[in-house]
Design a protein around this motif. Structure first.
Motif, PDB file in Angstrom:
ATOM      1  N   ALA A  66     -59.261  51.236   6.886  1.00 56.43           N
ATOM      2  CA  ALA A  66     -60.468  50.308   6.459  1.00 56.43           C
ATOM      3  C   ALA A  66     -60.727  49.142   6.732  1.00 56.43           C
ATOM      4  CB  ALA A  66     -60.869  50.892   5.047  1.00 56.43           C
ATOM      5  N   GLU A  67     -59.615  48.248   6.558  1.00 52.57           N
ATOM      6  CA  GLU A  67     -59.810  46.647   6.895  1.00 52.57           C
ATOM      7  C   GLU A  67     -59.886  46.475   8.382  1.00 52.57           C
ATOM      8  OE1 GLU A  67     -56.393  45.402   5.143  1.00 52.57           O
ATOM      9  OE2 GLU A  67     -57.343  44.782   3.106  1.00 52.57           O
ATOM     10  N   ILE A  68     -59.206  47.242   9.088  1.00 52.31           N
ATOM     11  CA  ILE A  68     -59.168  47.390  10.740  1.00 52.31           C
ATOM     12  C   ILE A  68     -60.613  47.766  11.156  1.00 52.31           C
ATOM     13  CG2 ILE A  68     -58.330  48.042  12.642  1.00 52.31           C
ATOM     14  CD1 ILE A  68     -55.595  48.236  11.191  1.00 52.31           C
ATOM     15  N   GLU A  69     -61.177  48.730  10.625  1.00 53.22           N
ATOM     16  CA  GLU A  69     -62.548  49.332  11.251  1.00 53.22           C
ATOM     17  C   GLU A  69     -63.745  48.382  10.687  1.00 53.22           C
ATOM     18  OE1 GLU A  69     -62.548  53.274   9.654  1.00 53.22           O
ATOM     19  OE2 GLU A  69     -61.219  53.953  11.294  1.00 53.22           O
ATOM     20  N   GLU A  70     -63.312  47.816   9.321  1.00 51.46           N
ATOM     21  CA  GLU A  70     -64.382  46.767   9.055  1.00 51.46           C
ATOM     22  C   GLU A  70     -64.544  45.526   9.985  1.00 51.46           C
ATOM     23  OE1 GLU A  70     -65.095  43.806   5.176  1.00 51.46           O
ATOM     24  OE2 GLU A  70     -64.151  45.790   4.892  1.00 51.46           O
ATOM     25  N   ALA A  71     -63.527  45.032  10.364  1.00 48.08           N
ATOM     26  CA  ALA A  71     -63.749  43.745  11.352  1.00 48.08           C
ATOM     27  C   ALA A  71     -64.274  44.229  12.460  1.00 48.08           C
ATOM     28  CB  ALA A  71     -62.420  43.303  11.591  1.00 48.08           C
ATOM     29  N   ASN A  72     -64.178  45.571  13.302  1.00 52.76           N
ATOM     30  CA  ASN A  72     -64.973  45.531  14.254  1.00 52.76           C
ATOM     31  C   ASN A  72     -66.242  46.536  14.328  1.00 52.76           C
ATOM     32  OD1 ASN A  72     -62.719  45.044  15.730  1.00 52.76           O
ATOM     33  ND2 ASN A  72     -61.763  46.829  15.509  1.00 52.76           N
ATOM     34  N   ASP A  73     -66.723  46.649  13.039  1.00 54.48           N
ATOM     35  CA  ASP A  73     -68.009  47.259  12.757  1.00 54.48           C
ATOM     36  C   ASP A  73     -69.181  46.500  13.482  1.00 54.48           C
ATOM     37  OD1 ASP A  73     -67.001  49.604  11.529  1.00 54.48           O
ATOM     38  OD2 ASP A  73     -67.455  48.780   9.435  1.00 54.48           O
ATOM     39  N   TYR A  74     -69.298  45.323  13.406  1.00 51.97           N
ATOM     40  CA  TYR A  74     -70.526  44.454  13.840  1.00 51.97           C
ATOM     41  C   TYR A  74     -70.248  43.699  15.104  1.00 51.97           C
ATOM     42  CZ  TYR A  74     -72.001  45.378   9.136  1.00 51.97           C
ATOM     43  OH  TYR A  74     -72.362  46.046   8.041  1.00 51.97           O
ATOM     44  N   SER A  75     -69.007  44.060  15.942  1.00 49.87           N
ATOM     45  CA  SER A  75     -68.732  43.293  17.017  1.00 49.87           C
ATOM     46  C   SER A  75     -69.963  43.615  18.222  1.00 49.87           C
ATOM     47  CB  SER A  75     -67.544  43.565  17.463  1.00 49.87           C
ATOM     48  OG  SER A  75     -67.332  45.072  17.890  1.00 49.87           O
ATOM     49  N   GLN A  76     -70.414  44.578  18.467  1.00 54.36           N
ATOM     50  CA  GLN A  76     -71.264  44.930  19.642  1.00 54.36           C
ATOM     51  C   GLN A  76     -72.501  44.270  18.990  1.00 54.36           C
ATOM     52  OE1 GLN A  76     -71.345  49.125  19.906  1.00 54.36           O
ATOM     53  NE2 GLN A  76     -69.743  49.038  21.377  1.00 54.36           N
ATOM     54  N   ILE A  77     -73.004  44.291  17.744  1.00 56.38           N
ATOM     55  CA  ILE A  77     -73.960  43.763  17.351  1.00 56.38           C
ATOM     56  C   ILE A  77     -73.998  41.989  17.481  1.00 56.38           C
ATOM     57  CG2 ILE A  77     -75.620  43.312  15.455  1.00 56.38           C
ATOM     58  CD1 ILE A  77     -74.901  46.044  14.308  1.00 56.38           C
ATOM     59  N   LYS A  78     -72.880  41.612  17.137  1.00 53.37           N
ATOM     60  CA  LYS A  78     -73.040  40.186  17.119  1.00 53.37           C
ATOM     61  C   LYS A  78     -72.895  39.716  18.957  1.00 53.37           C
ATOM     62  CE  LYS A  78     -69.583  39.169  13.624  1.00 53.37           C
ATOM     63  NZ  LYS A  78     -68.137  38.823  13.282  1.00 53.37           N
ATOM     64  N   GLY A 125     -74.340  41.302  21.060  1.00 53.57           N
ATOM     65  CA  GLY A 125     -75.740  41.569  21.697  1.00 53.57           C
ATOM     66  C   GLY A 125     -76.620  40.417  21.297  1.00 53.57           C
ATOM     67  N   PHE A 126     -76.382  40.082  20.139  1.00 53.87           N
ATOM     68  CA  PHE A 126     -77.385  38.934  19.485  1.00 53.87           C
ATOM     69  C   PHE A 126     -77.161  37.841  20.383  1.00 53.87           C
ATOM     70  CE2 PHE A 126     -78.800  35.721  16.358  1.00 53.87           C
ATOM     71  CZ  PHE A 126     -80.040  36.327  15.986  1.00 53.87           C
ATOM     72  N   VAL A 127     -75.738  37.373  20.689  1.00 56.34           N
ATOM     73  CA  VAL A 127     -75.303  36.250  21.224  1.00 56.34           C
ATOM     74  C   VAL A 127     -76.074  36.196  22.838  1.00 56.34           C
ATOM     75  CG1 VAL A 127     -73.677  34.907  22.369  1.00 56.34           C
ATOM     76  CG2 VAL A 127     -73.612  35.441  20.070  1.00 56.34           C
ATOM     77  N   VAL A 128     -75.777  37.424  23.430  1.00 54.36           N
ATOM     78  CA  VAL A 128     -76.636  37.358  24.885  1.00 54.36           C
ATOM     79  C   VAL A 128     -77.953  37.444  24.591  1.00 54.36           C
ATOM     80  CG1 VAL A 128     -76.897  39.427  26.625  1.00 54.36           C
ATOM     81  CG2 VAL A 128     -74.423  38.810  25.624  1.00 54.36           C
ATOM     82  N   LEU A 129     -78.724  37.990  23.725  1.00 52.19           N
ATOM     83  CA  LEU A 129     -80.030  37.887  23.476  1.00 52.19           C
ATOM     84  C   LEU A 129     -80.596  36.267  23.481  1.00 52.19           C
ATOM     85  CD1 LEU A 129     -82.864  39.433  23.364  1.00 52.19           C
ATOM     86  CD2 LEU A 129     -82.487  39.314  20.643  1.00 52.19           C
ATOM     87  N   ILE A 130     -79.827  35.675  22.752  1.00 51.74           N
ATOM     88  CA  ILE A 130     -80.328  34.076  22.490  1.00 51.74           C
ATOM     89  C   ILE A 130     -79.913  33.580  23.959  1.00 51.74           C
ATOM     90  CG2 ILE A 130     -80.057  31.965  21.205  1.00 51.74           C
ATOM     91  CD1 ILE A 130     -79.575  33.838  19.007  1.00 51.74           C
ATOM     92  N   ALA A 131     -79.020  33.740  24.519  1.00 53.94           N
ATOM     93  CA  ALA A 131     -78.307  33.201  25.601  1.00 53.94           C
ATOM     94  C   ALA A 131     -79.635  33.329  26.839  1.00 53.94           C
ATOM     95  CB  ALA A 131     -77.102  33.515  26.020  1.00 53.94           C
ATOM     96  N   LEU A 132     -79.957  34.502  27.010  1.00 54.60           N
ATOM     97  CA  LEU A 132     -81.079  35.073  27.938  1.00 54.60           C
ATOM     98  C   LEU A 132     -82.304  34.379  27.637  1.00 54.60           C
ATOM     99  CD1 LEU A 132     -80.173  38.646  28.742  1.00 54.60           C
ATOM    100  CD2 LEU A 132     -79.591  36.753  29.980  1.00 54.60           C
ATOM    101  N   SER A 133     -82.552  34.181  26.532  1.00 58.59           N
ATOM    102  CA  SER A 133     -83.736  33.608  26.183  1.00 58.59           C
ATOM    103  C   SER A 133     -83.897  32.066  26.425  1.00 58.59           C
ATOM    104  CB  SER A 133     -83.913  33.686  24.378  1.00 58.59           C
ATOM    105  OG  SER A 133     -85.025  33.168  23.915  1.00 58.59           O
ATOM    106  N   GLY A 134     -82.586  31.473  26.348  1.00 56.53           N
ATOM    107  CA  GLY A 134     -82.700  30.100  26.780  1.00 56.53           C
ATOM    108  C   GLY A 134     -82.827  29.818  28.237  1.00 56.53           C
ATOM    109  N   GLY A 135     -81.949  30.859  28.948  1.00 61.82           N
ATOM    110  CA  GLY A 135     -82.300  30.883  30.647  1.00 61.82           C
ATOM    111  C   GLY A 135     -83.762  31.267  31.083  1.00 61.82           C
ATOM    112  N   LEU A 136     -84.307  32.254  30.305  1.00 61.69           N
ATOM    113  CA  LEU A 136     -85.276  32.746  30.952  1.00 61.69           C
ATOM    114  C   LEU A 136     -86.521  31.686  30.526  1.00 61.69           C
ATOM    115  CD1 LEU A 136     -85.359  36.479  29.990  1.00 61.69           C
ATOM    116  CD2 LEU A 136     -85.581  35.551  32.171  1.00 61.69           C
ATOM    117  N   THR A 137     -86.447  30.656  29.448  1.00 60.64           N
ATOM    118  CA  THR A 137     -87.409  29.720  29.071  1.00 60.64           C
ATOM    119  C   THR A 137     -87.259  28.600  30.197  1.00 60.64           C
ATOM    120  OG1 THR A 137     -87.132  30.247  26.854  1.00 60.64           O
ATOM    121  CG2 THR A 137     -87.907  28.150  27.410  1.00 60.64           C
ATOM    122  N   ALA A 138     -85.901  28.415  30.750  1.00 59.31           N
ATOM    123  CA  ALA A 138     -85.815  27.416  31.678  1.00 59.31           C
ATOM    124  C   ALA A 138     -86.318  27.980  33.060  1.00 59.31           C
ATOM    125  CB  ALA A 138     -84.283  27.045  31.942  1.00 59.31           C
TER     126      ALA A 138
END
Length: 68
Positions: free
Chosen positions: A7-19, A21-34
């Motif tokens: 359960a501890e191993i699976e808990e650490a990986n539960d949100y990795s895709q969301i994290k 995705g969110f980082v990529v979304l913000i990075a692309l937002s900065g690039g597209l603004t430029a």
């Protein structure tokens, strides 16, 4: 048994895709603004990199707040 439970191993990986995705979304937002501002290729790359750093910092802060 020594080590983390399943359960501890699976808990650490539960949100990795969301994290990521969110980082990529913000990075692309900065690039597209430029791009929208007719910036040079170097400025677009810098804006994307800064967006990725800001996204990473924001995700760390949000998950720190949720755990605390």
């Amino acid at each position: 048994m020594v080590g983390p439970t399943r359960a501890e191993i699976e808990e650490a990986n539960d949100y990795s895709q969301i994290k990521w995705g969110f980082v990529v979304l913000i990075a692309l937002s900065g690039g597209l603004t430029a791009v929208y501002a007719d910036a040079s290729l170097t400025a677009i790359a810098v804006a994307t990199l800064v967006g990725a750093l800001v996204g990473t910092a924001l995700m760390q802060y949000l998950f720190w707040m949720l755990r605390g």
